[in-house]
Structures are given as structure tokens and as C-alpha cells.
Design a protein around this motif. Sequence first.
Motif, mmCIF file in Angstrom:
data_model
loop_
_atom_site.group_PDB
_atom_site.id
_atom_site.type_symbol
_atom_site.label_atom_id
_atom_site.label_comp_id
_atom_site.label_asym_id
_atom_site.label_seq_id
_atom_site.Cartn_x
_atom_site.Cartn_y
_atom_site.Cartn_z
ATOM 1 N N LYS A 97 40.078 6.505 43.349
ATOM 2 C CA LYS A 97 40.911 5.965 42.290
ATOM 3 C C LYS A 97 40.088 4.921 41.542
ATOM 4 O O LYS A 97 39.591 3.974 42.141
ATOM 5 C CB LYS A 97 42.173 5.316 42.862
ATOM 6 N N CYS A 98 39.944 5.116 40.258
ATOM 7 C CA CYS A 98 39.076 4.236 39.487
ATOM 8 C C CYS A 98 39.742 2.888 39.242
ATOM 9 O O CYS A 98 40.961 2.797 39.047
ATOM 10 C CB CYS A 98 38.709 4.900 38.164
ATOM 11 N N ALA A 99 38.925 1.848 39.211
ATOM 12 C CA ALA A 99 39.417 0.491 38.971
ATOM 13 C C ALA A 99 39.963 0.310 37.570
ATOM 14 O O ALA A 99 40.648 -0.685 37.291
ATOM 15 C CB ALA A 99 38.296 -0.517 39.218
ATOM 16 N N CYS A 100 39.702 1.276 36.661
ATOM 17 C CA CYS A 100 40.228 1.162 35.299
ATOM 18 C C CYS A 100 41.740 1.350 35.257
ATOM 19 O O CYS A 100 42.386 0.998 34.270
ATOM 20 C CB CYS A 100 39.547 2.175 34.374
ATOM 21 N N GLY A 101 42.318 1.944 36.329
ATOM 22 C CA GLY A 101 43.762 2.101 36.418
ATOM 23 C C GLY A 101 44.290 3.415 35.884
ATOM 24 O O GLY A 101 45.479 3.718 36.046
ATOM 25 N N ARG A 102 43.438 4.205 35.250
ATOM 26 C CA ARG A 102 43.899 5.507 34.740
ATOM 27 C C ARG A 102 44.029 6.482 35.893
ATOM 28 O O ARG A 102 43.208 6.496 36.809
ATOM 29 C CB ARG A 102 42.928 6.043 33.690
ATOM 30 N N ASN A 103 45.031 7.337 35.814
ATOM 31 C CA ASN A 103 45.284 8.293 36.884
ATOM 32 C C ASN A 103 44.627 9.648 36.624
ATOM 33 O O ASN A 103 45.091 10.670 37.112
ATOM 34 C CB ASN A 103 46.793 8.474 37.070
ATOM 35 N N PHE A 104 43.555 9.638 35.859
ATOM 36 C CA PHE A 104 42.833 10.867 35.549
ATOM 37 C C PHE A 104 41.886 11.206 36.706
ATOM 38 O O PHE A 104 41.258 10.300 37.277
ATOM 39 C CB PHE A 104 42.023 10.716 34.265
ATOM 40 N N PRO A 105 41.740 12.503 37.037
ATOM 41 C CA PRO A 105 40.792 12.893 38.097
ATOM 42 C C PRO A 105 39.377 12.429 37.773
ATOM 43 O O PRO A 105 38.999 12.268 36.614
ATOM 44 C CB PRO A 105 40.884 14.425 38.098
ATOM 45 N N VAL A 106 38.597 12.225 38.823
ATOM 46 C CA VAL A 106 37.228 11.722 38.674
ATOM 47 C C VAL A 106 36.234 12.776 39.160
ATOM 48 O O VAL A 106 36.423 13.383 40.224
ATOM 49 C CB VAL A 106 37.041 10.420 39.479
ATOM 50 N N ILE A 107 35.199 13.003 38.359
ATOM 51 C CA ILE A 107 34.091 13.852 38.782
ATOM 52 C C ILE A 107 33.021 12.947 39.380
ATOM 53 O O ILE A 107 32.530 12.029 38.729
ATOM 54 C CB ILE A 107 33.488 14.645 37.601
ATOM 55 N N GLU A 108 32.678 13.211 40.630
ATOM 56 C CA GLU A 108 31.646 12.401 41.292
ATOM 57 C C GLU A 108 30.269 12.678 40.715
ATOM 58 O O GLU A 108 29.469 11.769 40.485
ATOM 59 C CB GLU A 108 31.648 12.696 42.792
ATOM 60 N N LYS A 109 29.983 13.973 40.457
ATOM 61 C CA LYS A 109 28.688 14.348 39.891
ATOM 62 C C LYS A 109 28.840 15.599 39.042
ATOM 63 O O LYS A 109 29.582 16.511 39.390
ATOM 64 C CB LYS A 109 27.659 14.642 40.994
ATOM 65 N N ILE A 110 28.119 15.612 37.935
ATOM 66 C CA ILE A 110 27.967 16.819 37.127
ATOM 67 C C ILE A 110 26.513 17.226 37.277
ATOM 68 O O ILE A 110 25.602 16.539 36.804
ATOM 69 C CB ILE A 110 28.310 16.560 35.653
ATOM 70 N N VAL A 111 26.277 18.317 37.979
ATOM 71 C CA VAL A 111 24.915 18.683 38.346
ATOM 72 C C VAL A 111 24.239 19.494 37.251
ATOM 73 O O VAL A 111 23.053 19.379 37.009
ATOM 74 C CB VAL A 111 24.903 19.464 39.676
#
Length: 463
Positions: free
Chosen positions: A350-364
Motif C-alpha cells: 500500500k503506497c504512502a501516497c494514500g491512493r488505492n491503485f494497484p502497484v507494479i513492483e517492477k516493469i521488466v
Amino acid sequence: MGGSGFLEKLYNSAPFWAQNCICSLYGVKLYRERYSTPWSRYYSDLLYSEGLGEDALVEFQKNKFVELLKSAKRDVGYYRDVLPAIFQQGDSSLQELSASVPVLEKDVFRTNLSSFLSQNYDTKKLVKVNTSGTTGTPMTIYLTPQARKMNYAFFARSKRWAGIDGFERSITFAGRLIVPQEQHRPPYWRTNYFFRNTLFSSYHISSETVPLYIGEIRHIQPYFIDAYPSSLYPLAQYILAEGITSVRPKAIITSAETLLEHQRDVIERAFGCKIYDQYGSAEQVVFACQCEHGSYHLNPEFGYLEVVDKHNGPVGFGELGEFVCTGFTNDAMPLIRYKIGDMGILSKKKCACGRNFPVIEKIVGRMDDILITPDGKYVGRLDPIFKGMSNSIKETQIIQQASDFVEILIVKADGYVEDDGQSVITELKKRMGERIFFKIKYVGEIPRTANGKFRTVVNNSVS
């Protein structure tokens, strides 16, 4: 400004001041196509949905997915044959609904483009977008005018995350041929006065021209920069080498190429600001952008992304897999569970920005941007190998010619010594094993693709 035929010849033969006027008039045309009604409504909707909770966003995606399945089954030739006859939403999760739909391979789409067009649209009234053809297989995508405006609403929201609110003074490095290829003297830039934007040629950057580019950028003092990473990187190297501190934009937006960590480090130090990287596709099926905390957020209103293994089964969070994408914005040419050819890793954080958007850890990157060991393991994100080498290597490209042969192209910088090349080979062996033969080839420059993009890794062994 690109294109072909009479208009291209007219532009190329026009004097510099006239080309600036043409760019500005073209800017008026682009503004109407991108930002006229209903763009403001799309943008307002995105600012609202940005604040939704996680459950509401999941429900939103599920509803959009079901609507898309129904319309595609009804209106699109390809999907009439492959989609189930009835979609019972009920208590099914989005993952369960998606699993009932076969994965769409890129080759199937590429060889049957017309069967993916909705019967509700005349192609003469659609926006035609050509992919870059980086891998030698360009495609034509059709968008509704509304989808194009929606796309720029997403872009405007991503700029807002970077602290950019409107049409502040900016510069752009991209793939447009705004300067004729045969031109060998400055200026290597043209101005769109309507957008307060100066477009710099990505095709004329060299050790001889970099000081000219920097001089013009210092004169413009852009509020933000929009660029391919590979175009900014040599400029950033020069800025650091010369100790220049007079170019300080608010933010830099990068896209179209995989941004490598050593590129980010050098560019951010040179320009004294953050990079906000973006990930998207010409097929309009996925869009992700970095927030102020550096997380890559998938934009859930744009589409639904899954990460799968080689059997098209889901992989867990933190595991590398191929991207399978479903776009929500373009019903003229809908793509459902489309295997885009890129790879990456999803995160549970969960990002500290507070948005509930999914997060991509890496784009390879794409499959043909990934090295593959003889025993079939993927090796991506090779940029740590080159960390700290900005004074010895200007550019490098790693080419896998066969399962057991890798060629390394190197453009030397002034500080290069032979041990640097051996260090690259040593680090590659750590990642790929000893069964591969590595060969270094020194070159004066590494060619870009037709759209001016730079590929750090090229895998010619992928069939």
C-alpha cells in the motif's frame, strides 16, 4: 513533422521560422483532438475516482469488464466466436470472470486486425494509430475520438501527480521527425507556440551536438521535460561533467522505453528533480504512472492487468510473469486478456501516497528485451551492472544472438578502460551462468528504432 508525401516535403523544404509556424498550427489541431469536449468531464471523473476505496475500485473494474464482454460479444467478429454466450456476474470475482475468457496472443491480433473492429464504427471516423514496430512487426490500431481524449485525461492526471497543472513551458524529446534527417547544422528543435512547447529531435543527438542542445535548454528554462530516457541520458552526462546547475525543471516525465536505474540516477542528479515514469501501450490496454512517492500505480479506470506464467496461469505477488491486459477505454477495437508481450511483477504494498491503485513492483520489459539462460530462466533489469559506469560507458546494448551467445555493444566514454568491459562480462556471467559465450564489440553509436527509441537489451533468440 513526420508523415509522408507532399506535406512532408513541404515541411522539410520550409525555412526554420515557417516550420515553427507549422508546428504551432499543428498544435492547434492536436489541442482540438485531445482536449475539446468531453475531455474536461473525463478529467473530472478521474479526479473523483482517484479518491475511491479499494472495494469500490474492484467493483468498478468488475462492472467495466462485464460490460466489455457483453458489447464485444455483440459487436466484434472475433469475440462472437470465442466468448461464452452468457456472462453471469453474480458472486463471481473479477479473477473468476477473467479466467473464463481465453488469452489473446499478439500474433492472433496482428494477423486478424479487421476482425477486432466493432461493427458500430466506420474506420474513416476513427483515429488511426500506428505502433512503432520495434520488433519489426508494426500494427495499426483504431481509436474512437473519445478514447483519445480519455487517454489525454489520464496523462493530465499523471502530470498533476508530478506537480504539473497545465500547459506550462516545456520541452519534449520523442519520436517525431521534426528536423529533417539530412540536416547537419542547428537548430535541432522546433517550437509549438500554442502548447508553449519546444520539440527536440531525438535523432540528432551526438557528442558534437549535445552542447548545442544544452545551450537551448538553458535558454528555454522549461518548467517540465517530457522525454525518452535514452534521449535525456547523454545530455545529463554532459551536464554533470560540465558542472552545469542552471537547468532546474519542476519534474521530468519519461515514457516509451524501460527506464533503467542508472539512467534515473544520472538524469535526476543532472536536472535536480524527480523523474515520473510512465508505462503504456499503443493498443490502449494498460496505463501506469509514478506517484510522488515513486510507486508505479496501475490506473484501474484504464484497464485490468493480470500477471501470468508460461501456461497463462496466475502468478503470485512478487513473482515475475507476463502481462495480460484488458483495456476499458476503446470500444472501437476492444482487446480482452491481450498478452501484450511485456513482463513484470505486481506488488501487495500500500503506497504512502494514500491512493488505492494497484502497484507494479517492477516493469521488466518485452519478452525480446529479456535475456534467457540456456536452462530457460529469465534475466531482466540488468541496469545494476552499469551502475557507477557513467564516466566510462556512454551507451551499451546487450544482444542475445543465440541461447549460448551474447554480444555486448559498447560506446566508450573518455574514462573507459578494458577492465570495464570485463566487469560487464563478469556481472552477466553471475546472472546467466558460465555456459554462454560473451563477446564485446566497440561501436561509435548504437542505432535507435524507427521511432527514435533505444533498446538496452535485444533478444534475437526469441522465436
